[in-house]
Design an enzyme around this catalytic site. Sequence first.
Site, mmCIF file in Angstrom:
data_model
loop_
_atom_site.group_PDB
_atom_site.id
_atom_site.type_symbol
_atom_site.label_atom_id
_atom_site.label_comp_id
_atom_site.label_asym_id
_atom_site.label_seq_id
_atom_site.Cartn_x
_atom_site.Cartn_y
_atom_site.Cartn_z
ATOM 1 N N ASP A 1 -4.999 -10.570 -0.703
ATOM 2 C CA ASP A 1 -3.654 -11.413 -0.497
ATOM 3 C C ASP A 1 -3.153 -11.238 -1.601
ATOM 4 O O ASP A 1 -3.314 -11.646 -2.809
ATOM 5 C CB ASP A 1 -4.020 -12.780 -0.061
ATOM 6 C CG ASP A 1 -2.608 -13.681 -0.055
ATOM 7 O OD1 ASP A 1 -1.739 -12.803 0.534
ATOM 8 O OD2 ASP A 1 -2.717 -14.628 -0.321
ATOM 9 N N GLU B 1 -0.487 -5.066 11.793
ATOM 10 C CA GLU B 1 0.395 -4.658 10.627
ATOM 11 C C GLU B 1 1.734 -4.876 10.563
ATOM 12 O O GLU B 1 2.360 -5.398 9.810
ATOM 13 C CB GLU B 1 -0.008 -3.374 10.637
ATOM 14 C CG GLU B 1 0.620 -2.662 9.087
ATOM 15 C CD GLU B 1 0.594 -0.979 9.341
ATOM 16 O OE1 GLU B 1 -0.052 -0.473 8.519
ATOM 17 O OE2 GLU B 1 1.217 -0.517 10.145
ATOM 18 N N CYS C 1 5.681 6.093 4.933
ATOM 19 C CA CYS C 1 4.481 5.440 4.418
ATOM 20 C C CYS C 1 4.059 6.211 3.010
ATOM 21 O O CYS C 1 3.085 5.727 2.551
ATOM 22 C CB CYS C 1 3.462 5.409 5.463
ATOM 23 S SG CYS C 1 4.099 4.378 6.722
ATOM 24 N N HIS D 1 3.352 -5.085 3.891
ATOM 25 C CA HIS D 1 3.294 -5.749 5.196
ATOM 26 C C HIS D 1 2.819 -7.308 4.915
ATOM 27 O O HIS D 1 2.171 -7.492 4.125
ATOM 28 C CB HIS D 1 2.662 -4.963 6.079
ATOM 29 C CG HIS D 1 2.952 -3.778 6.420
ATOM 30 N ND1 HIS D 1 4.020 -3.495 6.966
ATOM 31 C CD2 HIS D 1 2.166 -2.592 5.744
ATOM 32 C CE1 HIS D 1 4.005 -2.114 7.123
ATOM 33 N NE2 HIS D 1 3.263 -1.585 6.565
ATOM 34 N N HIS E 1 0.905 -1.142 -0.205
ATOM 35 C CA HIS E 1 0.025 0.041 -0.030
ATOM 36 C C HIS E 1 0.708 1.225 -0.010
ATOM 37 O O HIS E 1 2.031 1.296 0.400
ATOM 38 C CB HIS E 1 -0.843 -0.074 1.081
ATOM 39 C CG HIS E 1 -0.166 0.170 2.533
ATOM 40 N ND1 HIS E 1 -0.977 0.394 3.576
ATOM 41 C CD2 HIS E 1 0.919 0.010 2.844
ATOM 42 C CE1 HIS E 1 -0.264 0.474 4.788
ATOM 43 N NE2 HIS E 1 0.915 0.350 4.264
#
Lengths: 138, 138, 138, 138, 138, 138
Positions: free
Chosen positions: C79, C130, C33, C41, C14
């Site tokens: 996934d 996370e 980030c 992750h 992400h």
Amino acid sequence: MTTVTRRYEFSASHRLHSPELSDAENARLFGKCNNPFGHGHNYVLDVTVAGAVDPSTGLILPLPKLDNLIDETVLKLFDHRNINLDVPQFAERVPTTENVILVILELLRQHWNAYLGDTAAQLLHVRIQETERNFFEV
Amino acid sequence: MTTVTRRYEFSASHRLHSPELSDAENARLFGKCNNPFGHGHNYVLDVTVAGAVDPSTGLILPLPKLDNLIDETVLKLFDHRNINLDVPQFAERVPTTENVILVILELLRQHWNAYLGDTAAQLLHVRIQETERNFFEV
Amino acid sequence: MTTVTRRYEFSASHRLHSPELSDAENARLFGKCNNPFGHGHNYVLDVTVAGAVDPSTGLILPLPKLDNLIDETVLKLFDHRNINLDVPQFAERVPTTENVILVILELLRQHWNAYLGDTAAQLLHVRIQETERNFFEV
Amino acid sequence: MTTVTRRYEFSASHRLHSPELSDAENARLFGKCNNPFGHGHNYVLDVTVAGAVDPSTGLILPLPKLDNLIDETVLKLFDHRNINLDVPQFAERVPTTENVILVILELLRQHWNAYLGDTAAQLLHVRIQETERNFFEV
Amino acid sequence: MTTVTRRYEFSASHRLHSPELSDAENARLFGKCNNPFGHGHNYVLDVTVAGAVDPSTGLILPLPKLDNLIDETVLKLFDHRNINLDVPQFAERVPTTENVILVILELLRQHWNAYLGDTAAQLLHVRIQETERNFFEV
Amino acid sequence: MTTVTRRYEFSASHRLHSPELSDAENARLFGKCNNPFGHGHNYVLDVTVAGAVDPSTGLILPLPKLDNLIDETVLKLFDHRNINLDVPQFAERVPTTENVILVILELLRQHWNAYLGDTAAQLLHVRIQETERNFFEV
């Protein structure tokens, strides 16, 4: 309600000994934890914060703000310290993990607004793991 | 060759300070680990033993024999202790985990035959985890 | 009330970036980030289901039914995916873990009856880890 | 309210098979867990106790008292046992972890006063981890 | 010989795709890891250093020196990055963890002397955990 | 040389009892592990494979090939089984973890070429964790 939990660690030493008990009672109650020169642990501290998710950022709160609070008010006081001798709150209190968690809770409540008053986040839960076999929560 | 590794834990406190260095050098080299009243850890000790598998028992060695050796010669000395003040081997040695593992290795070699001389097992490896981020091995 | 919690894992990437904020605000709020090409992750998802224990089977619910629900409605979507680019729910939402957990909660509520309507089990709790230092719950 | 959670472990074997179902239904419902000769797990049991912190000792309760209760009433019955054949409570009950946790809860309630009646501690929560992917709570 | 192993973590994303293979071959060989927009992991990096224990400090080497090396040459390059697009070494190399570990080994060898040349410590071993089920070592 | 280690899990039950020893000797040697109806564990199996990294794929070997070998020759035989009664290799062998690891090593060597003969990967190491306190390796 959504929550975020953040994990911190500190290493500290302590000796369990109550001034209100005799030496024999202390030895019987605390066993090896009463050894005169103390021993230590790697403490794991989980702080859980609750709040609404801000739609523009997707966050409950910016985590660096929480990190600042914990670093300044908890870790500075406890990390790499002897709890009996270095932490003023334990001058007359037995440094069991039950008491450590109550002191940390007190510190977080006292300093919450200064660090996190501009967010809608609320302190929900504090948990300390003393060893892999013992956890304490408030 | 087959090996068995058995995990033990002990909680101890220490202060890193070398008598051969000045106070300023100690502070610079050891940082927070040099704090005067010490701090502590949950140490995880893994002892690895190698040997042939006995065909009649299916064992390298009976593990209670290894437990006796470790309990009597290592854990009694280090568990719930202040390494600087309680462990004679550290009267003049800095209690880094490097030195702790060398002392433990010495103790195991010295007492091996008394506890395990009637088995064919041999000490292969010792490993200590000081925190989840630091491991030491010999 | 008895509960069963089942653990699932997914790997995803992400980038945290809010279209409602300027580039400078995004960089300040999300730090690393916010890196343009994203990062990733191993997410750990714990789903907790509550219900009475069926006296003839000893079960709250047959777990393969829960696995089907999670596989089909959550893992297929997340996934080995890029959450920003592959998951339609994040076309205009910042893929923080707070928002990921709210989307998963929505998906589980929406599909619960189709997969688990014939059992008395109820969704109680969803938790995502996370990293080893951050957990989120609803 | 402050709580302490203490972790215990036991190794046991079981076979999931309900006398109220046909062999085909048992095979379909329990899959590999229905294999005739059974299989086993390392169970992790977390017992959470709540209470006020005694100001003179800093403790909710002396943990050796809790250890005695668990050792005598739970671990003696389940540790290194075949739950179907060794534990009388499972003569006619399917040994799912849901039922194991209900039996343990029953045992703790029944023996609580004999072991812990002189403390103000109360049983709050019991949790069993069957594998790293399945947890059960009451 | 004594060793110290230090653990670091980084979060990164990647897509497994070899320019030397057809799209169908890539899909068959890499499965979900070939998804076009990539996915990610929390990588755990263990660096093992061997050397003699300095008698005056009790250390193999001062760990902040090792931390500097890893921070500057490895974590800056990989942490919170897309390995395919952000790391120049992977412009034409498939970012499998096998290749990531070989690149990290190369970087550590190349910069070792600049950061650790004044110590007697030697690089012994590098290990990366991609998920809890896969580890790679050189 | 580069290695990849892959982790598998199986749940099984066993009873430690040697036909070459008397009942009293079995009880003394194996303690609770000699209980007549057996007990069980969650075994964790780590298989380490060594080889060169293929420059066109970046892989030592395609992991699904290793998974097939382990699933077909090890997990089918041991998972959710009673090792004494279900696994023919233990008809006359004590099912200690030492013997389980030797049998698994034998099986992997025997079937290696059929599953992995078309790769350059070689079996380097097998490790089984019986509980969090006991590991065995060959």
